[in-house]
Design an enzyme around this catalytic site. Sequence first.
Site, mmCIF file in Angstrom:
data_model
loop_
_atom_site.group_PDB
_atom_site.id
_atom_site.type_symbol
_atom_site.label_atom_id
_atom_site.label_comp_id
_atom_site.label_asym_id
_atom_site.label_seq_id
_atom_site.Cartn_x
_atom_site.Cartn_y
_atom_site.Cartn_z
ATOM 1 N N LYS A 29 0.818 -1.222 0.000
ATOM 2 C CA LYS A 29 0.000 0.000 0.000
ATOM 3 C C LYS A 29 0.853 1.274 0.000
ATOM 4 O O LYS A 29 0.492 2.261 -0.633
ATOM 5 C CB LYS A 29 -0.960 0.006 1.181
ATOM 6 C CG LYS A 29 -0.289 0.122 2.536
ATOM 7 C CD LYS A 29 -1.310 0.092 3.662
ATOM 8 C CE LYS A 29 -0.631 0.131 5.015
ATOM 9 N NZ LYS A 29 0.038 1.390 5.309
ATOM 10 N N THR A 30 2.020 1.229 0.692
ATOM 11 C CA THR A 30 2.861 2.433 0.742
ATOM 12 C C THR A 30 3.374 2.777 -0.651
ATOM 13 O O THR A 30 3.470 3.952 -1.016
ATOM 14 C CB THR A 30 4.037 2.238 1.724
ATOM 15 O OG1 THR A 30 3.516 1.774 2.974
ATOM 16 C CG2 THR A 30 4.783 3.527 1.960
ATOM 17 N N ASP A 215 -3.638 7.402 4.756
ATOM 18 C CA ASP A 215 -3.184 6.029 4.999
ATOM 19 C C ASP A 215 -3.874 5.483 6.253
ATOM 20 O O ASP A 215 -4.274 6.247 7.126
ATOM 21 C CB ASP A 215 -1.660 6.051 5.194
ATOM 22 C CG ASP A 215 -1.053 4.655 5.197
ATOM 23 O OD1 ASP A 215 -1.728 3.700 4.756
ATOM 24 O OD2 ASP A 215 0.104 4.519 5.638
ATOM 25 N N GLU A 216 -3.973 4.162 6.355
ATOM 26 C CA GLU A 216 -4.550 3.496 7.542
ATOM 27 C C GLU A 216 -5.918 4.086 7.892
ATOM 28 O O GLU A 216 -6.210 4.417 9.051
ATOM 29 C CB GLU A 216 -3.602 3.620 8.758
ATOM 30 C CG GLU A 216 -2.199 3.077 8.527
ATOM 31 C CD GLU A 216 -2.137 1.547 8.514
ATOM 32 O OE1 GLU A 216 -3.200 0.902 8.506
ATOM 33 O OE2 GLU A 216 -1.017 1.008 8.496
ATOM 34 N N GLN A 246 -7.785 -4.977 9.666
ATOM 35 C CA GLN A 246 -6.669 -4.628 10.553
ATOM 36 C C GLN A 246 -7.019 -3.461 11.473
ATOM 37 O O GLN A 246 -6.136 -2.773 11.980
ATOM 38 C CB GLN A 246 -5.419 -4.295 9.734
ATOM 39 C CG GLN A 246 -4.853 -5.496 8.987
ATOM 40 C CD GLN A 246 -3.497 -5.193 8.377
ATOM 41 O OE1 GLN A 246 -2.483 -5.101 9.059
ATOM 42 N NE2 GLN A 246 -3.468 -5.031 7.067
ATOM 43 N N ARG A 607 1.760 -11.205 10.195
ATOM 44 C CA ARG A 607 3.133 -10.695 10.363
ATOM 45 C C ARG A 607 4.139 -11.732 9.882
ATOM 46 O O ARG A 607 5.280 -11.399 9.591
ATOM 47 C CB ARG A 607 3.456 -10.412 11.842
ATOM 48 C CG ARG A 607 2.615 -9.372 12.572
ATOM 49 C CD ARG A 607 2.435 -8.096 11.834
ATOM 50 N NE ARG A 607 1.199 -8.104 11.083
ATOM 51 C CZ ARG A 607 0.942 -7.298 10.061
ATOM 52 N NH1 ARG A 607 1.833 -6.437 9.662
ATOM 53 N NH2 ARG A 607 -0.206 -7.359 9.412
#
Length: 672
Positions: A29-30, A215-216, A246, A607
């Site tokens: 996503k970044t 973002d997020e 998330q 993770r």
Amino acid sequence: MNQLNPRQKEAVHYIDGPCLVLAGAGSGKTSVITRKIAYLIQQCELPARHIAALTFTNKAAREMKERVASLVRGPAAKGLTVSTFHNLGLNIIRREYKALGYKPGFSIFDAEDARSLLKELMLKDGEMDSDLLNRVQHQVSNWKNDLTTPEQAIAMAQSPGEQTIGMIYQRYNQALRAYNAVDFDDLILVPVELFQSQPEVLQRWQRKIRYLLVDEYQDTNSSQYLLVQLLIGNRGALTVVGDDDQSIYAWRGARPENMSLLKQDFPQLRVIKLEQNYRSTSRILRVANHLIAHNPHDFEKALWSEMGLGDPIRVVRCVNEDAEAERVATEILTDRLRLQRKFRDYAVLYRGNHQARLLEIKLQHHQIPYKISGGSSFFSKTEIKDAMAYLRLVVNPDDDNAFLRVINTPRRQIGTSTLEALGHYATERHISLYAAVDEVGFQGRVADKAHERLQRFVHWLGKVSDNCRGDAPVHAIREMLEDMDYEGWLHQNASTPKAAERRWENVNYLVEALQKTLERNEDDNQEGDVRIEDAIAKLVLRDLLERQEEEDLSDQVQLMTLHASKGLEFPHVYMVGMEEDLLPHRNSIEDGNIEEERRLTYVGITRAQRTLTMTLAGKRKQFGDISETTPSRFLEELPQEDVEYEGYGEHNPEKNKAKGEETLNSLLNMFD
């Protein structure tokens, strides 16, 4: 752009309306956000100064800035805003302080400053026991995040207790305003209220920010969502990136439903799903998808990967918590030897910080290096913040925030009403609190005794400041600490004498560090006060650098909570304490908040890059009693064909023998 997959390219190129990029864990996503910023500047010819990208942590903002800088070089990137929500809010307040009725150089209260003010108000009013301080602070923060005014909070109160908290909230806001201060939550709330009440100010900011990226997005609260809406208006020049699976910060005010609200508020919303994962094996993703499917969804997605099937997920049941920690430590040690891995390839994740203690003991016993993430920095300790506030005030008496922090530390019987009167007078005169004390105009506004106490404090501080300009500034600082009996104050307020001694040692360490910094500057020809100021600035800078160094890549096993692990990835992950009352946590079970605990488990699973081991203890000590545990309900929700169970009564000597021989062979190879 060639490095992007088709869905990522679509997300970068779509600028015809509002866009939600539903970005699964490890889906890049970044890259999408940073390349979209580059695309807007280079291909759409939108000046960088009209683009803003918002995220939630300084670390994420720093990483985003660095990535954009590698894509857009030179003056083309000038003026780009990449910051946290709170930094943007702070910049808005700084620019619009006159419209908001603040003096320049307003103070920002951190959580501890806010807590001290609430404590003062509660003790003064005598309405509440200070044990309720945490509850009050949490409630006030929630009200601010939900855009609830003190008047509304009082009107909505359903009990005398809630009404009292509402009244404390009202007094707290009045005191902040009198002190020319804002708290952390105000950094969002105040700009929102400003934009709602002054359309011309909002239009000015809408002209400045012509494209917004967030973002997020699943972590936004009500006030952050409204800030985004106001800045965008009807233009739809918006890209938000998030993952409802998330969303793990409801306890901090985050509202995952904000993603669903986008569909209502922007009917033309384009939803683009990033489902290809570049982190984990297919098996890990299959387990994660299967688990999270038990939660209701407005947006359906399924992660997939080209990393191969991978090893089965292991669920290891141990006799008790001691055996569980021992098992994790010895496995890490033997696997590292057997498979020539690094310690830093391993992460141990847990629901609560208390679970780390036993792990630490076992890792130390086996001489395994480890690092616990999320520890507090030296400069965030209360006693250090107190001492630093005194030092800041010594070199700059006009530092209102420092003045308010230390005026009653130790207590000098100067009440909030006196300080509010001082704050109002200083604001009217556009001077600092320190300077206002000695003005004739202020004298008649408070009782003689209160004024005398204030004067005593500022005159004493003036003498300390003069002494610090002499030949022995550090001696003057030690004298200051002695004069106000700060050591005695620590003993009065610490839980144990030992805790007070440890805190006093920290203060002495700070003074010694100041001494060393000054000694290194002895060749300077600067005046004493500048040298002290310089030394204090260097101490703060050192703290910032130390915190950045914490992100080093030294060879250590990583220990952290599941919450702290979000955004990170590790080749080999252990999730410990997979039991009811731990994960899901007892509070969540009682509050009926299982969905967020399931999302937290999902975050832990995703993770892992190559292997994932979940452990649980058959018995665990809680509140001094050893009791039988119940395996976490989430273990039953995993696809059983992808899971291997150990410690459930099975006995496989051949497998154990083979593993033992493999370890011995690895050791022999090392000697060869």
